[in-house]
Design an enzyme around this catalytic site. Structure first.
Site, PDB file in Angstrom:
ATOM      1  N   ASP A   1       0.854  -1.178   0.000  1.00 42.24           N
ATOM      2  CA  ASP A   1       0.000   0.000   0.000  1.00 42.24           C
ATOM      3  C   ASP A   1       0.893   1.231   0.000  1.00 42.24           C
ATOM      4  O   ASP A   1       2.111   1.135   0.104  1.00 42.24           O
ATOM      5  CB  ASP A   1      -0.966  -0.016   1.185  1.00 42.24           C
ATOM      6  N   SER A   2       0.286   2.403  -0.143  1.00 43.22           N
ATOM      7  CA  SER A   2       1.090   3.616  -0.312  1.00 43.22           C
ATOM      8  C   SER A   2       1.467   4.260   1.006  1.00 43.22           C
ATOM      9  O   SER A   2       2.236   5.226   1.020  1.00 43.22           O
ATOM     10  CB  SER A   2       0.308   4.634  -1.142  1.00 43.22           C
TER      11      SER A   2
ATOM     12  N   GLY B   1      -0.650   5.889   2.678  1.00 43.38           N
ATOM     13  CA  GLY B   1      -1.570   7.008   2.843  1.00 43.38           C
ATOM     14  C   GLY B   1      -2.513   6.837   4.011  1.00 43.38           C
ATOM     15  O   GLY B   1      -2.714   7.763   4.812  1.00 43.38           O
TER      16      GLY B   1
ATOM     17  N   ASP C   1      -7.994  -7.537   1.190  1.00 42.66           N
ATOM     18  CA  ASP C   1      -7.043  -7.691   2.284  1.00 42.66           C
ATOM     19  C   ASP C   1      -7.699  -7.165   3.543  1.00 42.66           C
ATOM     20  O   ASP C   1      -8.614  -6.331   3.486  1.00 42.66           O
ATOM     21  CB  ASP C   1      -5.749  -6.904   2.030  1.00 42.66           C
TER      22      ASP C   1
END
Length: 376
Positions: free
Chosen positions: A92-93, A95, A271
């Site tokens: 994931d980023s 964020g 997820d």
């Protein structure tokens, strides 16, 4: 990366496909165990691959950037070599983690300035910087840097937030296209559809993301407190627009029932930390519903954790035994429950895939989804 839809369900939008990556194929629909720091808590790699059958796991950009640091990961040759997992990975980023740091982060056009939850040191995540971090980590699938607004956001904030996410997405794509993978295999960038629970914003976001022509697309900002039916409505709105020939990833969702309902609405990838987090807190999932193994009612229940889960690696453990382990504070209790829950989630999506291929997914789902939502 390529994606092929192999089967569809006549009575829903469910589909079964295969996602081809340089680290192997992923059969969808798929659940991805969360390995925040490069490890799935309490689970060995051989258990993930040989016993549970995980085809892909997640790493967390925010946490890996802070510890051990991208310099260490890059020196090791990427996360695959660092943790030994040879199958596909997704990052994931960061964020969601950054924006959850209420009070210790500042959001602006350039990016997001924040303080480490570990030592208070100051850092900044920009779209370009996050792309560089994810290149260094080396996951097969990289997520774009976005703002994940609170589920309670009003329309004006959600609109402003989405506009920022869209500008950041353009910068992510530009940086991604200007850089190359570091470890000799390809990487793909998935944009994220935001827009809170506002139908017009979700449609606008989905249309913008669809126009980018990415290898796959994600739906973010759901399961953050909104009613379940609203979440399902937003999935339907978005999936009516996202391209059917690319995988769709619903981020951070969710319960077994959520997953089946997401599959029915055309989602391919999921997820959630729930299987391991709940497992560490003595809750296990079964085909009859969820169980709290700390409850005294299981003290003399000498049956397997899930009598219907005959393929699970931990089927020899009884409810009474694991109840005892939790009451005694044994670490093995958390490990057994985590492995059981992950095995259950992987079996759930495997059965969903089989029923999509057989053409009876919708009827099968209607039979099991009610039981999965129970607490027993």
């Amino acid at each position: 990366m390529t994606f092929h839809v192999q089967h569809t369900d006549a009575q829903s939008d469910a589909r079964a496909g295969v996602l081809h990556t340089d680290h192997g194929d992923i059969l969808t629909p798929i659940f991805m165990p969360v390995g925040t720091l490069g490890s799935v808590k309490g689970v060995h790699l051989h258990e993930l691959t040989d016993d549970i059958g995980a085809q892909i796991i997640l790493g967390n950009t925010y946490h890996l950037y802070l510890r051990p640091g991208t310099d260490v990961i890059e020196a090791a040759g990427g996360l695959h070599r660092f943790n030994g997992f040879s199958r596909p990975m997704l990052t994931d980023s960061g964020g969601f983690q950054v924006f959850s740091l209420t009070g210790i982060r500042k959001l602006r056009e350039e990016g997001c300035e924040f303080r480490s939850h570990i030592d208070g040191s100051k850092h900044i995540f920009t779209p370009e910087g996050v792309m560089d971090i994810e290149r260094a980590i080396g996951a097969d699938i990289m997520m774009a840097f976005d703002e994940c607004p609170p589920g309670t956001s009003d329309y004006e904030y959600a609109k402003k937030s989405l506009a920022l996410t869209e500008r950041w997405l353009d910068r992510c794509i530009a940086r991604f296209n200007a850089t190359e993978p570091k470890y000799g295999y390809s990487q793909s960038l998935f944009p994220i559809v935001q827009g809170c629970t506002f139908r017009d914003l979700r449609m606008r976001a989905a249309e913008n993301v669809a126009a980018k022509g990415a290898d796959g697309n994600a739906i973010g900002g759901l399961a953050v407190g909104e009613p379940t039916e609203v979440m399902y409505e937003m999935i339907e709105v978005v999936n009516a627009i996202l391209p059917k020939d690319r995988p769709r990833y619903l981020m951070g969702v969710g319960t077994p029932a959520n997953i089946l309902e997401g599959i029915a609405r055309g989602v391919d990838m999921f997820d959630c930390v729930m299987p391991t987090r709940n497992g560490r807190n003595a809750q296990i999932f079964t085909w009859e519903g969820a169980i709290n193994l700390r409850n005294k009612k299981w003290e003399r229940e000498f049956t397997p954790l899930d009598p219907q889960g005959t393929s699970y690696v931990d089927s020899t453990y009884t409810r009474a035994y694991v109840h005892h382990l939790f009451k005694a504070g044994e670490l093995l209790a958390m490990q057994i429950a985590s492995i059981h829950n992950l095995a259950f989630y992987l079996e759930l999506v495997r059965q969903a895939r089989a029923h999509i291929a057989a053409g009876d997914f919708a009827s099968w789902k209607s039979q099991v989804v009610g039981k999965l939502s129970q607490r027993i």
